[in-house]
Design an enzyme around this catalytic site. Structure first.
Site, PDB file in Angstrom:
ATOM      1  N   LYS A  22      20.496   5.693   1.924  1.00  0.00           N
ATOM      2  CA  LYS A  22      20.810   5.985   3.332  1.00  0.00           C
ATOM      3  C   LYS A  22      21.475   4.806   4.031  1.00  0.00           C
ATOM      4  CE  LYS A  22      17.110   9.366   3.602  1.00  0.00           C
ATOM      5  NZ  LYS A  22      16.910   9.377   2.132  1.00  0.00           N
ATOM      6  N   ASN A  35      15.948   9.011  -3.225  1.00  0.00           N
ATOM      7  CA  ASN A  35      14.593   9.486  -2.965  1.00  0.00           C
ATOM      8  C   ASN A  35      13.727   9.379  -4.214  1.00  0.00           C
ATOM      9  OD1 ASN A  35      14.920  10.955  -0.150  1.00  0.00           O
ATOM     10  ND2 ASN A  35      16.722  11.428  -1.384  1.00  0.00           N
ATOM     11  N   GLY A  58       0.796  -1.216   0.000  1.00  0.00           N
ATOM     12  CA  GLY A  58       0.000   0.000   0.000  1.00  0.00           C
ATOM     13  C   GLY A  58       0.828   1.266   0.000  1.00  0.00           C
TER      14      GLY A  58
END
Length: 624
Positions: A417, A454, A298
């Site tokens: 990251k 990102n 989701g």
């Protein structure tokens, strides 16, 4: 219905006039007396036959103020068939009434009658369209136009731009005044498209906008590549005009251009990311007719993985998530776009090993895409125990089940990251990469991780935050003037993850080509500009300082490890590391204990021991 009856009456009168006029033209306006009787016998049948064919070709069902070539073709078909029947009728009547000296019409009468019928029947309908269009474009008598027309410049002078010009002229309520077109094809300069002049190339955009007082620009070049589009948008940004754009040619499914398909220029257009080209054969081999499980289905990445996977026709798609609202939206979307897809939605937590075993036992997935994770850096820094429980122990549960139930392939979604992490979230993801490589050594399952930066517009990313701040009038908050990040679009990331899974042999950490890093401050300024405001004037940018665990610059790979290219130009691979599975098992026990105890400092210390590249970065309050 009343309009249809009027049109039928008009057609009947016009057909009678056309037949009479055809005979007059054939005989130089001196009709022989013997043809008058034949005209009386013919005129009613001809009208009835033509009206029947008009009805058959739906000439009384069309909305004629929107008439086009299709309606004119229908008129031609109807009149042609009617005339064929009329010719046959003429021969029959001529034979039957020969003794009474009734003559059939010369064949030339039928030809003239056909021409007149097409011109008159078709012409009246298109006159109706012109009248309707004219009445829409002109203000009602006695009324004044209250709104000032927006001066518009259109970039592009091809088919899409030509259709757009016609659409804008047809929709006078848009209140656009098209001042010109721009196209890099020098041969088009000075030429007119629907009365609008091509004023020059991209180098003339700023000058034209200044001279013509342009207020809005529409970019109408859907087939242009992303790099050229980016350059054009950057030029348009300097004009401070409102920007709109036609989507790419692949987004315009029906090939038609209309006003509803215009959208605002967005950050994705400015990044200039090229469309991903996938090797469908490789992907088909491991997804088509297979059972595919997506954890975190989701979320931003998980839901896009589901959309992309659905295109490759899996036997069954399992969408697993703990949060039912988001996964419900994904289910409804897939029900609409892929009604043929066999799908199951599973509400469960990856932390629950018993539930995970039940899912794997009942559905026996062939491939697992693991996107479930806590990812917000500052929140996880404040809640390190939850990061460990979900990202490390939850991932371990999924890895364990894949091995126990002989899953063919496992693909871990990782992050930039995880490289030399300075925060707890990045450290947990790095440990996940270590677990992937350890399990690959001891299991028949092919375990791989895919690392990228990102994604634009994902939940919790800067773009939705900036948009909300701009909507509230600012300020837009950026942590540091020099902070930068790698960005890619959600569909691009999902597609490359699927492609990486296709070329994986097991144990690899794939690194996606993220392009060049982007300064967050520049991103904020672009978004403010695209929203129609002036950065630092109408919408302020405020710098708030780096957050706990936040890096100034992100890295996509370990400095000491060279990347190797793969068969796909946007996917690279790190050299696999051998990680001892016993080290992983022992570490999991320790992580379970410290996360259960809830001692934050012990969690940070244990993470520094287990992830050698992790360096904790404390904020000022902690340091004090």
């Amino acid at each position: 219905m009343q309009e249809d009856r009027k049109l039928i009456i008009y057609d009947a009168v016009l057909l009678a006039v056309s037949l009479y006029l055809a005979i007059l033209l054939r005989f130089n306006f001196s009709m022989p007396a013997e043809y008058m009787g034949f005209l009386k016998l013919s005129i009613v049948p001809v009208i009835v036959i033509t009206l029947v064919f008009n009805k058959f070709f739906k000439l009384y069902s069309s909305i004629w103020k929107y008439a086009s070539v299709e309606e004119l073709v229908s008129v031609i078909y109807s009149v042609s068939l009617s005339n064929i029947i009329f010719v046959l009728y003429s021969y029959i009547i001529s034979f039957k009434f020969l003794e009474n000296r009734y003559y059939r019409f010369p064949f030339s009468v039928h030809i003239i009658f056909w021409i007149l019928s097409v011109v008159i029947l078709g012409g009246t309908r298109f006159l109706l369209r012109m009248f309707e269009q004219g009445s829409r474009e002109q203000p009602a008598a006695g009324k004044k136009i209250c709104r000032k027309s927006k001066k518009l410049l259109i970039i592009g002078a091809g088919d899409a731009a030509a259709m757009l010009v016609k659409e804008i002229k047809r929709h006078s309520n848009l209140n656009y005044d098209i001042k010109g077109l721009i196209d890099d094809d020098l041969s088009k300069k000075g030429k007119l498209i629907s009365g609008i002049e091509v004023l020059g190339g991209r180098d003339d955009i700023i000058r034209v906008c200044s001279e013509k007082g342009i207020e809005e620009i529409i970019i109408a070049i859907p087939s242009v590549d992303m790099q050229r589009k980016k350059k054009i948008i950057n030029i348009c940004k300097e004009t401070e005009c409102k920007l709109k754009i036609l989507p790419g040619i692949y987004e315009i499914v029906d090939g038609r251009v209309n006003i509803s398909k215009l959208r605002d220029v967005n950050i994705e257009d400015l990044l200039g990311r090229e469309e991903v080209k996938l090797n469908s054969d490789n992907i088909n081999r491991y997804i088509k007719d297979k059972v595919i499980l997506v954890t975190g289905g989701g979320g931003s990445i998980g839901s896009e993985l589901c959309r992309q996977i659905a295109k490759f026709k899996p036997r069954e798609l399992l969408i697993l998530d703990i949060y039912e609202n988001n996964v419900y939206d994904v289910q409804m979307e897939l029900n609409y776009n892929h009604p043929e897809l066999n799908k199951k939605v599973i509400i469960a937590s990856i932390r629950d090993i018993d539930k995970m075993r039940e899912v794997f036992r009942d559905f026996r997935p062939d491939v697992v895409f693991h996107a479930a994770a806590h990812k917000h850096v500052p929140l996880m820094e404040m809640n390190p125990g939850e990061a460990v429980k979900n990202n490390i122990i939850g991932t371990y549960n999924v890895l364990k089940c894949c091995s126990e139930f002989s899953v063919k392939k496992f693909v871990q979604i990782s992050t930039d990251k995880a490289v030399n992490p300075t925060n707890i979230m990045g450290a947990t993801k790095r440990f996940c990469e270590m677990m992937v490589q350890a399990f690959d050594e001891v299991s028949s399952t092919e375990y791989v991780a895919v690392r990228f930066g990102n994604v634009l517009g994902s939940n919790g990313s800067v773009i939705p935050l900036f948009k909300k701040q701009i909507a509230h009038g600012g300020p837009v908050t950026v942590t540091h003037p020099e902070i930068n990040r790698f960005f890619m679009t959600i569909p691009e990331a999902a597609q490359l993850v699927i492609q990486a899974g296709a070329i994986a042999n097991g144990g690899e950490i794939f690194v996606l080509d993220m392009g060049k890093p982007v300064k967050i401050a520049d991103l904020a300024r672009d978004l403010i500009t695209l929203s129609g405001y002036k950065p630092d004037e109408e919408i302020k940018i405020e710098y708030t300082g780096l957050r706990p665990g936040e890096k100034l610059y992100e890295e996509l790979l370990m400095d000491e490890i060279a990347l190797t290219s793969t068969e796909h130009k946007k996917i690279f691979v790190e050299k696999p590391n051998k990680i001892d599975i016993k080290y992983i098992e022992d570490s999991i026990d320790e992580f379970r204990k410290v996360s259960h105890d809830g001692d934050r400092e012990q969690i940070f210390k244990l993470m520094e021991q287990k992830v050698p590249t992790y360096t904790r970065k404390k904020n000022e309050k902690e340091s004090a």
